[in-house]
Design a protein around this motif. Structure first.
Motif, PDB file in Angstrom:
ATOM      1  N   SER A 143       0.846  -1.195   0.000  1.00 28.03           N
ATOM      2  CA  SER A 143       0.000   0.000   0.000  1.00 28.03           C
ATOM      3  C   SER A 143       0.879   1.242   0.000  1.00 28.03           C
ATOM      4  O   SER A 143       2.038   1.210   0.418  1.00 28.03           O
ATOM      5  N   ALA A 144       0.308   2.345  -0.467  1.00 28.23           N
ATOM      6  CA  ALA A 144       1.086   3.577  -0.594  1.00 28.23           C
ATOM      7  C   ALA A 144       1.654   4.032   0.745  1.00 28.23           C
ATOM      8  O   ALA A 144       2.804   4.486   0.822  1.00 28.23           O
ATOM      9  N   GLU A 145       0.874   3.902   1.826  1.00 26.16           N
ATOM     10  CA  GLU A 145       1.361   4.382   3.118  1.00 26.16           C
ATOM     11  C   GLU A 145       2.444   3.486   3.718  1.00 26.16           C
ATOM     12  O   GLU A 145       3.232   3.930   4.560  1.00 26.16           O
ATOM     13  N   ASP A 146       2.493   2.232   3.279  1.00 26.69           N
ATOM     14  CA  ASP A 146       3.528   1.323   3.781  1.00 26.69           C
ATOM     15  C   ASP A 146       4.776   1.312   2.910  1.00 26.69           C
ATOM     16  O   ASP A 146       5.783   0.698   3.267  1.00 26.69           O
ATOM     17  N   LEU A 147       4.718   1.959   1.757  1.00 22.80           N
ATOM     18  CA  LEU A 147       5.858   1.995   0.839  1.00 22.80           C
ATOM     19  C   LEU A 147       6.820   3.109   1.258  1.00 22.80           C
ATOM     20  O   LEU A 147       6.428   4.271   1.353  1.00 22.80           O
ATOM     21  N   SER A 148       8.058   2.765   1.498  1.00 22.91           N
ATOM     22  CA  SER A 148       9.043   3.784   1.864  1.00 22.91           C
ATOM     23  C   SER A 148       9.503   4.537   0.617  1.00 22.91           C
ATOM     24  O   SER A 148       9.463   3.992  -0.490  1.00 22.91           O
ATOM     25  N   PRO A 149       9.931   5.767   0.776  1.00 25.87           N
ATOM     26  CA  PRO A 149      10.485   6.497  -0.371  1.00 25.87           C
ATOM     27  C   PRO A 149      11.638   5.740  -1.030  1.00 25.87           C
ATOM     28  O   PRO A 149      11.803   5.789  -2.252  1.00 25.87           O
ATOM     29  N   ASN A 150      12.424   5.024  -0.231  1.00 24.98           N
ATOM     30  CA  ASN A 150      13.529   4.260  -0.801  1.00 24.98           C
ATOM     31  C   ASN A 150      13.017   3.103  -1.655  1.00 24.98           C
ATOM     32  O   ASN A 150      13.582   2.801  -2.714  1.00 24.98           O
ATOM     33  N   GLY A 151      11.937   2.452  -1.200  1.00 27.55           N
ATOM     34  CA  GLY A 151      11.338   1.381  -1.991  1.00 27.55           C
ATOM     35  C   GLY A 151      10.777   1.908  -3.293  1.00 27.55           C
ATOM     36  O   GLY A 151      10.920   1.272  -4.356  1.00 27.55           O
ATOM     37  N   PHE A 152      10.132   3.073  -3.241  1.00 24.98           N
ATOM     38  CA  PHE A 152       9.625   3.725  -4.447  1.00 24.98           C
ATOM     39  C   PHE A 152      10.771   4.029  -5.410  1.00 24.98           C
ATOM     40  O   PHE A 152      10.700   3.747  -6.604  1.00 24.98           O
ATOM     41  N   LYS A 153      11.853   4.590  -4.866  1.00 24.92           N
ATOM     42  CA  LYS A 153      13.004   4.965  -5.681  1.00 24.92           C
ATOM     43  C   LYS A 153      13.657   3.739  -6.317  1.00 24.92           C
ATOM     44  O   LYS A 153      14.098   3.803  -7.472  1.00 24.92           O
ATOM     45  N   THR A 154      13.711   2.633  -5.591  1.00 23.62           N
ATOM     46  CA  THR A 154      14.346   1.429  -6.122  1.00 23.62           C
ATOM     47  C   THR A 154      13.656   0.951  -7.391  1.00 23.62           C
ATOM     48  O   THR A 154      14.316   0.633  -8.392  1.00 23.62           O
ATOM     49  N   SER A 164       6.737  -2.490 -20.545  1.00 22.15           N
ATOM     50  CA  SER A 164       6.110  -1.729 -19.463  1.00 22.15           C
ATOM     51  C   SER A 164       4.956  -2.534 -18.865  1.00 22.15           C
ATOM     52  O   SER A 164       5.134  -3.698 -18.513  1.00 22.15           O
ATOM     53  N   ALA A 165       3.788  -1.958 -18.748  1.00 15.50           N
ATOM     54  CA  ALA A 165       2.615  -2.634 -18.179  1.00 15.50           C
ATOM     55  C   ALA A 165       1.405  -1.754 -18.440  1.00 15.50           C
ATOM     56  O   ALA A 165       1.525  -0.644 -18.957  1.00 15.50           O
ATOM     57  N   THR A 166       0.225  -2.251 -18.070  1.00 12.39           N
ATOM     58  CA  THR A 166      -1.006  -1.472 -18.237  1.00 12.39           C
ATOM     59  C   THR A 166      -1.488  -0.873 -16.915  1.00 12.39           C
ATOM     60  O   THR A 166      -2.554  -0.259 -16.868  1.00 12.39           O
ATOM     61  N   LEU A 167      -0.728  -1.046 -15.855  1.00 13.25           N
ATOM     62  CA  LEU A 167      -1.161  -0.653 -14.510  1.00 13.25           C
ATOM     63  C   LEU A 167      -1.547   0.809 -14.413  1.00 13.25           C
ATOM     64  O   LEU A 167      -2.469   1.179 -13.679  1.00 13.25           O
ATOM     65  N   HIS A 168      -0.847   1.675 -15.140  1.00 11.83           N
ATOM     66  CA  HIS A 168      -1.055   3.117 -15.027  1.00 11.83           C
ATOM     67  C   HIS A 168      -2.100   3.638 -16.000  1.00 11.83           C
ATOM     68  O   HIS A 168      -2.356   4.843 -16.029  1.00 11.83           O
ATOM     69  N   TRP A 206      -4.504  -1.127  -7.484  1.00 13.61           N
ATOM     70  CA  TRP A 206      -4.337  -1.249  -6.041  1.00 13.61           C
ATOM     71  C   TRP A 206      -2.921  -1.697  -5.704  1.00 13.61           C
ATOM     72  O   TRP A 206      -2.400  -2.648  -6.290  1.00 13.61           O
ATOM     73  N   TYR A 207      -2.297  -1.009  -4.762  1.00 16.76           N
ATOM     74  CA  TYR A 207      -1.018  -1.401  -4.161  1.00 16.76           C
ATOM     75  C   TYR A 207       0.114  -1.490  -5.182  1.00 16.76           C
ATOM     76  O   TYR A 207       1.052  -2.258  -5.023  1.00 16.76           O
ATOM     77  N   GLN A 208       0.022  -0.658  -6.214  1.00 15.50           N
ATOM     78  CA  GLN A 208       1.034  -0.664  -7.269  1.00 15.50           C
ATOM     79  C   GLN A 208       1.439   0.757  -7.648  1.00 15.50           C
ATOM     80  O   GLN A 208       1.788   1.018  -8.800  1.00 15.50           O
ATOM     81  N   ILE A 209       1.436   1.675  -6.691  1.00 14.92           N
ATOM     82  CA  ILE A 209       1.741   3.068  -7.016  1.00 14.92           C
ATOM     83  C   ILE A 209       3.164   3.213  -7.537  1.00 14.92           C
ATOM     84  O   ILE A 209       3.435   4.013  -8.451  1.00 14.92           O
ATOM     85  N   HIS A 210       4.101   2.456  -6.995  1.00 12.91           N
ATOM     86  CA  HIS A 210       5.501   2.548  -7.400  1.00 12.91           C
ATOM     87  C   HIS A 210       5.706   2.050  -8.826  1.00 12.91           C
ATOM     88  O   HIS A 210       6.374   2.696  -9.639  1.00 12.91           O
ATOM     89  N   VAL A 211       5.114   0.905  -9.149  1.00 13.09           N
ATOM     90  CA  VAL A 211       5.280   0.341 -10.490  1.00 13.09           C
ATOM     91  C   VAL A 211       4.475   1.134 -11.514  1.00 13.09           C
ATOM     92  O   VAL A 211       4.920   1.326 -12.654  1.00 13.09           O
ATOM     93  N   SER A 212       3.293   1.604 -11.125  1.00 11.42           N
ATOM     94  CA  SER A 212       2.496   2.419 -12.042  1.00 11.42           C
ATOM     95  C   SER A 212       3.278   3.667 -12.452  1.00 11.42           C
ATOM     96  O   SER A 212       3.310   4.033 -13.629  1.00 11.42           O
TER      97      SER A 212
END
Length: 298
Positions: A104-115, A155-159, A164-170
């Motif tokens: 989930s977005a609130e559980d994702l750390s900025p470092n995880g997003f950046k990775t 890529s993917a179609t997520l975005h 749900w729960y894919q803000i980083h990959v989207s």
């Protein structure tokens, strides 16, 4: 399944694939090789690379593996140069390296997003940047009469909507698609390089599917999909062969969703019979209602 393409449609081509030693990437490597290409695969795990190269060689496909991290420019440069040194040139670059996990977005750390952004989007650009001098028309290792090379970004179609729960990959895949279009415009014009993308949906027997739709999660993806099934890695690889071959020579800047139409679909809340009954009732009320009579004194 048997390929619908002639076995020599990529004859003489040299392809470098990031993430090409496993999953969808390995299937693309295999099919490119079966259709005449020589294959270089890049990844971070030596044992996976060795297994992939061994499997490709067993099919009679010239293949070599190079350890490297797409997030590191020095690795990208070294692997691209090693590929050209080994095979003499580079015709095709496939960016299939990716990272993903459910969170989930609130559980994702900025470092995880950046990775994930670094692997998917920054890594894709870095590989393209280092391959340019070999892929462009008249580039190193290319004859003066040959056209420019080909880049394929996965890529993917997520975005396309939201997931749900894919803000980083989207976010990362949206960046990859933007990168694909912009490079197609600039490098197609300046260097005769075609740049296209494939956006897979749920593909069976992949790490992505097992991570995003694990058995622990009860989902109705199959019944909600227009084709009522998940795709196969073969489906993605056949599209990649088409785009990389002369059959796709006028395709540039396109991103091909391959998901059975899933991104277009929504859960069916009513059966067809229920829709027919509701539709009749609505039409009956509509015809019975007065037409053109004001409902207010105003």
């Amino acid at each position: 399944m048997d390929s619908p393409f002639n076995a020599d449609v990529l004859k003489g081509k040299v392809a470098l694939l990031t993430g090409g030693a496993s999953g969808i990437g390995f299937e693309i490597s295999t099919q490119f090789g079966k259709h005449g290409a020589s294959i270089a695969v890049m990844g971070r795990r030596k044992n996976v690379l060795d297994d992939a190269v061994s499997a490709l060689n067993s099919l009679g496909i010239p293949a070599v593996g190079f350890e490297g991290d797409v997030r590191k420019q020095e690795d990208a440069q070294r692997v691209v140069e090693a590929t050209v040194k080994h095979f003499g040139k580079l015709d095709i670059l496939v960016n299939a390296a990716a990272g993903n996990f459910l969170i989930s977005a609130e559980d994702l750390s900025p470092n995880g997003f950046k990775t994930v952004m670094d692997i998917d989007s920054v890594g894709t650009f870095t590989m393209c940047h280092e391959a340019l001098k070999y892929l462009k028309k008249g580039g190193q290792g290319r004859s003066s009469s040959s056209s420019g090379g080909f880049i394929l970004n996965i890529s993917a179609t997520l975005h396309y909507t939201a997931s749900w729960y894919q803000i980083h990959v989207s976010a990362a895949k949206a960046a990859v698609d933007a990168l694909t279009r912009n490079l197609a415009l600039e490098w197609g014009t300046d260097y005769d390089i075609r740049v296209n993308g494939i956006a897979p949906g749920p593909i069976g027997d992949t790490a992505g599917l097992s991570k995003l739709l694990p058995q622990e999660i009860n989902n109705k993806m199959r019944e909600n999909s227009p084709l009522y099934k998940v795709g196969e890695k073969w489906d993605i690889a056949m599209a990649a062969v088409y785009l990389a071959s002369d059959a796709g020579k006028y395709i540039n800047g396109s991103i091909l969703p391959i998901d059975g139409g899933l991104w277009l679909s929504k859960p069916r809340h009513l059966s067809k019979d229920a829709v027919r009954q509701v539709s009749r009732a609505v039409e009956k009320r509509s015809r019975a209602a007065p037409v053109g009579i004001p409902t207010s004194k105003l």
